[in-house]
Design a protein around this motif. Structure first.
Motif, PDB file in Angstrom:
ATOM      1  N   LEU A   1       0.823  -1.187  -0.158  1.00 51.63           N
ATOM      2  CA  LEU A   1      -0.244  -0.141  -0.159  1.00 51.63           C
ATOM      3  C   LEU A   1       0.893   1.173   0.195  1.00 51.63           C
ATOM      4  CD1 LEU A   1      -2.641  -0.716   2.632  1.00 51.63           C
ATOM      5  CD2 LEU A   1      -3.158  -0.414   0.173  1.00 51.63           C
ATOM      6  N   VAL A   2       2.180   1.258   0.861  1.00 48.14           N
ATOM      7  CA  VAL A   2       2.894   2.410   0.996  1.00 48.14           C
ATOM      8  C   VAL A   2       3.551   2.465  -0.403  1.00 48.14           C
ATOM      9  CG1 VAL A   2       5.044   3.241   1.746  1.00 48.14           C
ATOM     10  CG2 VAL A   2       3.354   2.452   3.370  1.00 48.14           C
ATOM     11  N   GLN A   3       3.818   1.531  -1.057  1.00 45.67           N
ATOM     12  CA  GLN A   3       4.388   1.720  -2.474  1.00 45.67           C
ATOM     13  C   GLN A   3       3.587   2.254  -3.477  1.00 45.67           C
ATOM     14  OE1 GLN A   3       6.220  -2.073  -2.998  1.00 45.67           O
ATOM     15  NE2 GLN A   3       8.286  -1.312  -2.795  1.00 45.67           N
ATOM     16  N   GLY A   4       2.363   1.967  -3.470  1.00 42.26           N
ATOM     17  CA  GLY A   4       1.438   2.159  -4.605  1.00 42.26           C
ATOM     18  C   GLY A   4       0.955   3.689  -4.169  1.00 42.26           C
ATOM     19  N   GLU A   5       0.936   4.187  -3.035  1.00 42.63           N
ATOM     20  CA  GLU A   5       0.395   5.535  -2.659  1.00 42.63           C
ATOM     21  C   GLU A   5       1.697   6.604  -3.060  1.00 42.63           C
ATOM     22  OE1 GLU A   5      -2.256   7.033  -1.978  1.00 42.63           O
ATOM     23  OE2 GLU A   5      -3.419   5.191  -2.184  1.00 42.63           O
TER      24      GLU A   5
END
Length: 171
Positions: free
Chosen positions: A92-96
């Motif tokens: 999720l962090v990478q996507g955001e």
């Protein structure tokens, strides 16, 4: 929404602390902690930090941050659509982060801000929202990792703050 007292009771139980044990590290009695937890007494704002540090529970840090600052805080993500497993949070962090970096390209950085059109101002607002999404997920990942590895979030932050000072960043 759970009250701050309920959140304290939950955090204390997650950490395996009794009211007596928590009272030993705080400037309040066990009876006062019991009254906070049952909402018979309101929290004194000047004790938020002491209580949060005393219980040293990542989820409780988020709760007191929100209570102390209102909307200028990072929410604790723990809904049915959030998988708090470290690998899922990393994803999720990478996507955001990628979305935020992509949005940063939509803003004209060389033009003076006072010369920006309404559309450019809206793009800047979208960038801010994307950065906040990424930052919130990053801080939640810190909380997940502290919980999973049984690190003290307070200690992790103390070390981090020291590193900020050594880099001469003003905080």
């Amino acid at each position: 929404m759970d009250s701050l007292g309920n959140k304290l009771a939950e955090a204390r139980r997650r950490k395996g602390l009794t009211q007596e044990q928590l009272a030993m590290v705080l400037p309040v009695s066990r009876e006062t902690i019991a009254k906070y937890e049952t909402e018979q007494r309101k929290f004194q704002k000047d004790l938020y930090q002491s209580i949060a540090h005393g219980v040293d529970d990542p989820e409780y840090y988020f709760a007191t941050w929100t209570a102390a600052t209102g909307y200028v805080s990072i929410p604790y993500f723990n809904g049915e659509y959030i998988d708090r497993h470290p690998a899922s949070m990393k994803y999720l962090v990478q996507g955001e982060m990628n979305e935020a970096l992509s949005q940063l390209e939509r803003v004209c950085w060389s033009k003076p801000i006072k010369m920006h059109s309404e559309e450019e101002r809206e793009n800047a607002k979208q960038v801010i929202h994307e950065i906040l999404d990424a930052a919130a997920l990053m801080i939640n990942l810190v909380a997940v990792l502290c919980t999973e590895y049984k690190f003290s979030m307070k200690t992790i932050y103390k070390i981090w703050w020291s590193s900020i000072k050594t880099r001469r960043w003003k905080a």
